[in-house]
Design a protein around this motif. Structure first.
Motif, PDB file in Angstrom:
ATOM      1  N   PRO A 129      18.418  12.337  -4.880  1.00  0.00           N
ATOM      2  CA  PRO A 129      19.653  11.560  -5.142  1.00  0.00           C
ATOM      3  C   PRO A 129      20.008  10.624  -3.987  1.00  0.00           C
ATOM      4  O   PRO A 129      20.432   9.486  -4.211  1.00  0.00           O
ATOM      5  N   GLU A 130      19.829  11.084  -2.744  1.00  0.00           N
ATOM      6  CA  GLU A 130      20.187  10.235  -1.616  1.00  0.00           C
ATOM      7  C   GLU A 130      19.299   9.001  -1.543  1.00  0.00           C
ATOM      8  O   GLU A 130      19.778   7.866  -1.382  1.00  0.00           O
ATOM      9  N   LEU A 131      17.975   9.197  -1.684  1.00  0.00           N
ATOM     10  CA  LEU A 131      17.054   8.061  -1.681  1.00  0.00           C
ATOM     11  C   LEU A 131      17.322   7.139  -2.867  1.00  0.00           C
ATOM     12  O   LEU A 131      17.292   5.897  -2.738  1.00  0.00           O
ATOM     13  N   GLN A 132      17.620   7.751  -4.001  1.00  0.00           N
ATOM     14  CA  GLN A 132      17.883   6.955  -5.197  1.00  0.00           C
ATOM     15  C   GLN A 132      19.107   6.075  -5.004  1.00  0.00           C
ATOM     16  O   GLN A 132      19.099   4.882  -5.359  1.00  0.00           O
ATOM     17  N   LEU A 170       0.826  -1.212   0.000  1.00  0.00           N
ATOM     18  CA  LEU A 170       0.000   0.000   0.000  1.00  0.00           C
ATOM     19  C   LEU A 170       0.857   1.257   0.000  1.00  0.00           C
ATOM     20  O   LEU A 170       0.538   2.233  -0.702  1.00  0.00           O
ATOM     21  N   LEU A 171       1.957   1.260   0.752  1.00  0.00           N
ATOM     22  CA  LEU A 171       2.809   2.450   0.760  1.00  0.00           C
ATOM     23  C   LEU A 171       3.535   2.617  -0.566  1.00  0.00           C
ATOM     24  O   LEU A 171       3.788   3.745  -1.007  1.00  0.00           O
ATOM     25  N   GLY A 172       3.914   1.515  -1.187  1.00  0.00           N
ATOM     26  CA  GLY A 172       4.564   1.637  -2.484  1.00  0.00           C
ATOM     27  C   GLY A 172       3.632   2.178  -3.547  1.00  0.00           C
ATOM     28  O   GLY A 172       4.026   3.005  -4.379  1.00  0.00           O
ATOM     29  N   GLU A 173       2.374   1.734  -3.546  1.00  0.00           N
ATOM     30  CA  GLU A 173       1.425   2.186  -4.560  1.00  0.00           C
ATOM     31  C   GLU A 173       0.877   3.584  -4.251  1.00  0.00           C
ATOM     32  O   GLU A 173       0.725   4.403  -5.167  1.00  0.00           O
ATOM     33  N   TYR A 174       0.546   3.828  -2.973  1.00  0.00           N
ATOM     34  CA  TYR A 174      -0.195   5.056  -2.660  1.00  0.00           C
ATOM     35  C   TYR A 174       0.497   5.898  -1.582  1.00  0.00           C
ATOM     36  O   TYR A 174      -0.110   6.823  -1.044  1.00  0.00           O
ATOM     37  N   GLY A 175       1.753   5.595  -1.272  1.00  0.00           N
ATOM     38  CA  GLY A 175       2.461   6.396  -0.277  1.00  0.00           C
ATOM     39  C   GLY A 175       2.666   7.840  -0.716  1.00  0.00           C
ATOM     40  O   GLY A 175       2.752   8.741   0.130  1.00  0.00           O
ATOM     41  N   HIS A 176       2.736   8.074  -2.021  1.00  0.00           N
ATOM     42  CA  HIS A 176       2.947   9.454  -2.493  1.00  0.00           C
ATOM     43  C   HIS A 176       1.750  10.349  -2.183  1.00  0.00           C
ATOM     44  O   HIS A 176       1.868  11.585  -2.217  1.00  0.00           O
ATOM     45  N   PRO A 194       8.990  10.562   1.265  1.00  0.00           N
ATOM     46  CA  PRO A 194       9.521   9.315   0.696  1.00  0.00           C
ATOM     47  C   PRO A 194      10.660   8.709   1.502  1.00  0.00           C
ATOM     48  O   PRO A 194      10.731   7.483   1.649  1.00  0.00           O
ATOM     49  N   LYS A 195      11.564   9.528   2.031  1.00  0.00           N
ATOM     50  CA  LYS A 195      12.684   8.990   2.803  1.00  0.00           C
ATOM     51  C   LYS A 195      12.192   8.280   4.067  1.00  0.00           C
ATOM     52  O   LYS A 195      12.665   7.187   4.413  1.00  0.00           O
ATOM     53  N   GLU A 196      11.250   8.898   4.733  1.00  0.00           N
ATOM     54  CA  GLU A 196      10.745   8.289   5.964  1.00  0.00           C
ATOM     55  C   GLU A 196       9.974   6.996   5.683  1.00  0.00           C
ATOM     56  O   GLU A 196      10.081   6.007   6.407  1.00  0.00           O
ATOM     57  N   LEU A 197       9.160   6.992   4.606  1.00  0.00           N
ATOM     58  CA  LEU A 197       8.454   5.762   4.248  1.00  0.00           C
ATOM     59  C   LEU A 197       9.438   4.662   3.882  1.00  0.00           C
ATOM     60  O   LEU A 197       9.254   3.491   4.250  1.00  0.00           O
ATOM     61  N   PHE A 198      10.486   5.022   3.138  1.00  0.00           N
ATOM     62  CA  PHE A 198      11.494   4.021   2.774  1.00  0.00           C
ATOM     63  C   PHE A 198      12.180   3.460   4.022  1.00  0.00           C
ATOM     64  O   PHE A 198      12.428   2.252   4.125  1.00  0.00           O
ATOM     65  N   ALA A 199      12.487   4.339   4.984  1.00  0.00           N
ATOM     66  CA  ALA A 199      13.167   3.883   6.191  1.00  0.00           C
ATOM     67  C   ALA A 199      12.287   2.922   6.981  1.00  0.00           C
ATOM     68  O   ALA A 199      12.768   1.904   7.517  1.00  0.00           O
ATOM     69  N   VAL A 200      10.983   3.209   7.038  1.00  0.00           N
ATOM     70  CA  VAL A 200      10.071   2.327   7.777  1.00  0.00           C
ATOM     71  C   VAL A 200      10.012   0.946   7.131  1.00  0.00           C
ATOM     72  O   VAL A 200      10.058  -0.092   7.804  1.00  0.00           O
ATOM     73  N   ILE A 201       9.916   0.923   5.801  1.00  0.00           N
ATOM     74  CA  ILE A 201       9.819  -0.366   5.110  1.00  0.00           C
ATOM     75  C   ILE A 201      11.152  -1.103   5.151  1.00  0.00           C
ATOM     76  O   ILE A 201      11.208  -2.328   5.340  1.00  0.00           O
ATOM     77  N   ASN A 202      12.244  -0.355   4.981  1.00  0.00           N
ATOM     78  CA  ASN A 202      13.560  -0.988   4.887  1.00  0.00           C
ATOM     79  C   ASN A 202      13.980  -1.638   6.202  1.00  0.00           C
ATOM     80  O   ASN A 202      14.821  -2.543   6.210  1.00  0.00           O
ATOM     81  N   GLU A 203      13.418  -1.192   7.309  1.00  0.00           N
ATOM     82  CA  GLU A 203      13.730  -1.834   8.592  1.00  0.00           C
ATOM     83  C   GLU A 203      13.287  -3.303   8.610  1.00  0.00           C
ATOM     84  O   GLU A 203      13.872  -4.129   9.304  1.00  0.00           O
TER      85      GLU A 203
END
Length: 1042
Positions: free
Chosen positions: A547-550, A493-499, A509-518
């Motif tokens: 660039p950092e997230l990428q 759900l965050l990947g599809e509609y997190g934006h 986006p950085k915070e959502l990525f950090a939550v999922i990446n944990e």
């Protein structure tokens, strides 16, 4: 017994004194050896000794040891004139022998003499043994005598009671022994019996009779109501039939059960009297301290409730029933509480009582916390069945609370039912998302993938729900301890509609990525694949790119490029490559489209759960509100092979585009049937039109049938003389068969190996093995050329009655080589239809030389691949007629005539005078039947000009059915005969009769050598023009022209 049979008492004492099983076995073996020795010298045995040894045999048999001798001695005691020996004979025979034992035939006359005799003790012994053993032999020989005893006014009630129970056993084993027309009035007379023992036994017989055919016993309805009035209202019962103050509860239960087999009672007086009795039963039943009285009274009560539901009583009585059940579910006795919940669940199927049941919702929810798991299961079933839009919220919340403390055995079922109720009766979609996420959070191990798949479908199809669902997923992913299923649905759900949450705090986006990446290091490979897709979606929705997230996401992609799991490795490589292309990523990873409306997989899964009667009531109530999708369509077939019949209904194959012929662009092939269609219509997505059009697999298009008839071809697909080479329409072939296809097919229908098809390039042979309803046929494909055969295609078009599976066929057959393709067959039912083999290949090669200019005076020679210039397509009927699933057998006169007489007339026994038969002698006719797997029984028919044959037909549905055939011939006129076929299956009888007619009339005629084969070819044969490779290179075009 100890004083009169000291040897038996000593033997029993020895057995009881054995200290272990081994000593017991040694003592038993010793005694069996002694008994066997004494039985060998039977002349020296006194009746006392024989009786003693037979008692010992029975005791040994009761201990669990095999007793494989002495049966004759036990049976012979039945003929003894004295009661002690006769009693032993009847008891031991009842215990040691089953209904199929041959020795029972020896005592039929003795048993019959005892039944029709005047000695009531012998009558009771004989009736008891017949009732215990049953069997068709006893039923056919003794049923009329047992019926006479039952209705006889001169017999004592004890004998008539045993006669009724004996007849009940015979009827259950062989329902055809009771003549319904004659017994309806007799049963009505028996229900007027004053003796309750005879009446109770007769009522048991009536229950069995009306369960088989209630229409013949309508005159017994009023009698049953009078019996209930006599028992429950008037208490006209002897004291010995009163059980704890309840008048004959067993007879009351059986009477009310018999009434449930009749439709609604229309007579107003009878209906009023019955409801008065039921009202008295409902009002007079209460819970008392005596357990035995409770059991008897509640047995009567719950049978009365079942009868009330069956008769669709007035709403007031239904309300009274529900109120009574509500009182039962609040008592302390667990058995009564269980029965109350179970019957309340069954009452959900009655109209207009759901609202009354809802009044007891609080008490039902309380039962959900009962210490007894069976009561908790019944409470769950009842809550599931009574839920609707008005109380769904309360019930689902209670189920979620109970989920945390429920035992593991119930959690999966509990989670599934909560998910179904939330989906079906959700007041709004946001509440539905909350419920499912709570469900996953509390019982993740017991939540199937279908549940979170369904959430994704709802969120994808409702745009207004997407931000809310993504926000809830963000909240749950913050928890430190999280189930992996929650990681799947949350990351998706965050990947599809997190934006959509970008402007909310903590949701960039950085915070959502950090939550999922944990969660990435702790999840399994399938979840890793979902996380990688979510990362790719985040890159897509992060505009302008970060660039950092990428770089962080690219590092993860590079890490998993060499992962051991192929799926994860492929995703990492592709996502990494796509993320560097910008615009390409936008197209490939666009937002998921809406899912099409479909049946809920959750309800379908709930129906598959093993459920008892009460749970089935609740599931049936829910399933009535669901739509069904009964049409199964397969979009595509494998290249070589066939689908299993059990998985295939109708098959649609896309049209094949042949570049060499513009006409072929308007042709669509649907599972073996070829017809011209409109190219635009063929490309449309009107699936219903495709399925209902002429291209279904049930038969060829009308145009093809008319074309066959115009060419003088017999178009009967079930005839042995019909074309083995099926119609090809206007499909071009470049090879003609060099054998008579019709003759080869007809010959292979009578034998198991031979050549089915042969042309100048290929030979197709078959070899088959048949065992019962299974068959295995091997196709031998032999290449006769010195060049390979390419684009080999073999497709099986099975009829509905066969389940077939063909192994993969190689696309190329090397020169002078032979390949074998096994084909497994399972017969499901009787039919004369045969499967069709759609076979094709290409032959003949052209080598094209291409010169590619490299320098001014130098050209590089290069050979293209071989082009096959001609193709062959044939459709061959496979030799799998009905007779392949027959197993020949010979029957004796003792077996033939009873079975022949027991089969009534049409449709199970069919007779027809067949004219136009090719004159055959009786021996030739017998040989023909033998080749059709029919066993000839010699000497059964007194007329020497007649023939009797029999076989066993085997199918997966009915296993084996005995088939009998009788042929009556006239020596003066061999061109006609009378054919009679009988079996236990009407379809089998008709199909077998028609098959025999075809073989008697359509005797294959051999085509003379050198005769033209145009009659076998359904379409003119043409050479297909060579396939020219398409290229734009001038050098290649010039080389092709030269």
């Amino acid at each position: 017994m100890g004083s009169t049979m000291r040897g038996l008492s000593v033997f029993i004492s020895d057995i009881r004194n054995c200290q272990n099983k081994e000593l017991e076995r040694l003592r038993v073996d010793k005694e069996l050896g002694h008994i066997r020795t004494r039985f060998k010298n039977e002349k020296g045995l006194t009746p006392y000794e024989k009786k003693k040894y037979v008692w010992k045999m029975l005791y040994i048999y009761m201990l669990g040891y095999d007793v494989d001798f002495g049966h004759m001695e036990a049976v012979s005691l039945i003929s003894a004139p004295k009661y002690p020996e006769k009693q032993v004979g009847y008891i031991v025979t009842s215990c040691l022998l089953n209904e199929n034992h041959d020795f029972l035939r020896m005592v039929v006359n003795t048993v019959r003499n005892d039944i029709v005799g005047r000695n009531e003790t012998f009558q009771c012994l004989a009736l008891t043994m017949v009732g215990n053993i049953g069997g068709r032999e006893f039923a056919e020989s003794l049923a009329p005598d047992v019926q006479k005893l039952l209705v006889s006014s001169s017999c004592r009630p004890l004998v008539r009671k045993k006669a009724a129970l004996c007849l009940l056993r015979l009827f259950r084993k062989n329902p055809d022994v009771v003549n319904v027309d004659g017994w309806s009035d007799r049963m009505a007379q028996l229900l007027d019996e004053r003796d309750l023992g005879v009446l109770t036994s007769s009522m048991s017989l009536l229950v069995a009779l009306v369960s088989n055919n209630s229409d013949a016993y309508w005159n017994c309805v009023s009698k049953c109501v009078k019996i209930l009035e006599r028992l429950a209202k008037n208490h006209d019962v002897p004291q010995e039939y009163t059980y704890y103050g309840i008048p004959s509860p067993w007879l009351q239960v059986k009477t009310m059960r018999a009434l449930q087999y009749f439709p609604t009672i229309e007579d107003p007086n009878t209906r009023r009297s019955l409801f008065e009795v039921l009202q008295r039963i409902l009002m007079g039943t209460d819970v008392v301290k005596n357990v035995n009285k409770n059991n008897a009274s509640h047995a009567v009560l719950f049978e009365a409730l079942a009868l009330v539901m069956h008769l669709d009583a007035e709403k007031e009585m239904m309300s009274q029933c529900v109120a009574l059940l509500g009182k039962f579910i609040s008592v302390r006795e667990p058995n009564i509480r269980y029965l109350g919940l179970e019957n309340m669940t069954r009452m959900l199927m009655v109209a207009d009582v759901q609202d009354i049941i809802k009044r007891h919702q609080t008490q039902i929810i309380t039962s959900l916390k009962d210490p007894d798991i069976s009561i908790r299961r019944r409470s769950l079933d009842l809550l599931y069945g009574m839920c609707d839009i008005t109380n769904a919220k309360d019930i689902v919340e209670e189920l979620l609370q109970y989920l945390s403390t429920a035992e593991f055995a119930m959690r999966e079922e509990l989670a599934l039912k909560a998910a179904i109720l939330a989906e079906k009766f959700a007041p709004n979609l946001s509440w539905y998302v909350d419920v499912i996420l709570q469900l996953i959070d509390k019982a993740g191990d017991f939540v199937s993938d279908d549940i979170w798949y369904r959430v994704v479908q709802f969120v994808t199809n409702n745009e207004d729900l997407q931000p809310y669902a993504a926000a809830k997923a963000r909240v749950y992913l913050d928890k430190p301890a999280l189930h992996e299923t929650m990681v799947k649905v949350g990351s998706y759900l965050l990947g599809e509609y997190g934006h959509l949450l970008a402007r909310r705090p903590g949701c960039n986006p950085k915070e959502l990525f950090a939550v999922i990446n944990e969660k990435l290091p702790t999840v399994s490979p399938p979840t890793v694949a979902i996380l990688l897709s979510s990362y790719a979606k985040m890159l897509l929705h992060t505009q302008p790119p970060d660039p950092e997230l990428q770089e962080q996401i690219w590092a993860i992609f590079r890490k998993y490029e060499s992962y051991v799991d192929v799926e994860i490795q492929q995703r990492a490589v592709e996502y990494f490559a796509l993320s560097k292309k910008g615009a390409a990523l936008m197209d490939v990873l666009a937002e998921m489209p809406k899912f099409p409306e479909r049946q809920s997989a959750l309800l379908r899964k709930a129906e598959d759960i093993d459920a008892d009667t009460a749970e089935q009531s609740a599931i049936k109530l829910r399933s009535q509100q669901q739509t069904s999708n009964a049409l199964v369509v397969t979009d595509q077939l494998p290249a070589n092979g066939s689908h299993s019949v059990g998985q295939l209904k109708l098959v649609k194959i896309p049209s094949q585009n042949m570049e060499a012929s513009s006409v072929d662009q308007g042709r669509t092939e649907v599972y073996g049937a070829v017809s011209k269609v409109d190219p635009e219509a063929a490309s449309s997505a009107d699936l219903l039109g495709d399925l209902l059009g002429p291209l279904a697999i049930e038969g060829p298009p009308n145009a093809l049938i008319e074309e066959e008839q115009s060419q003088g071809i017999e178009a009967n697909p079930s005839s042995p003389g019909a074309l083995a080479l099926a119609a090809l329409g206007d499909q071009p072939n470049s090879a003609q068969p060099i054998i008579n296809i019709v003759e080869r097919f007809s010959a292979l229908c009578l034998k198991d190996s031979g050549v089915l098809y042969e042309d100048p390039h290929i030979q197709i042979g078959v070899k088959a093995e048949w065992k019962a309803h299974h068959g295995r046929l091997v196709l031998f494909l032999g290449n006769k050329n010195i060049s390979p055969l390419a684009s080999v295609r073999a497709l099986i078009l099975p009829p509905r009655h066969l389940k077939m599976e063909l192994s993969l066929v190689p696309e190329t057959i090397p020169p002078r080589a032979q390949v074998q393709c096994p084909l497994d067959v399972v017969n499901l039912q009787a039919s004369r239809d045969v499967p069709v083999l759609d076979f094709g290949y290409r032959f003949g090669t052209t080598m094209v030389l291409i010169k590619i200019p490299v320098l001014r005076f130098y050209a590089l020679d290069m050979f293209s691949e071989l082009f096959y210039t001609s193709q062959v397509n044939v459709k061959l009927r496979l030799p799998m007629p009905l007779n392949k699933f027959l197993q020949p057998m010979t029957v004796s006169a003792e077996e033939f005539f009873p079975y022949w007489k027991s089969i009534p007339g049409p449709p199970m026994k069919l007779q027809e005078v067949v004219r136009g038969v090719k004159p055959l002698s009786l021996s030739e006719l017998a040989n023909l039947f033998a080749s059709l797997h029919l066993g000839i029984s010699q000497g059964l028919d007194l007329n020497p000009n007649n023939l009797v044959a029999s076989a066993t037909f085997c199918s997966d549905n009915s296993r084996s059915i005995l088939c009998l055939v009788r042929v009556e011939t006239d020596p003066a006129d061999r061109s006609q005969l009378r054919l009679t076929v009988a079996s236990g299956d009407p379809t089998l009888t008709f199909e077998l009769k028609e098959l025999l007619k075809e073989y008697l009339i359509n005797i294959p005629v051999t085509t003379p050598v050198g005769a033209p084969l145009q009659a076998q070819i359904p379409a003119p044969l043409q050479l297909e023009p060579p396939v020219t490779p398409v290229t734009n290179d001038p050098g290649a075009l010039l080389a092709a022209l030269l």
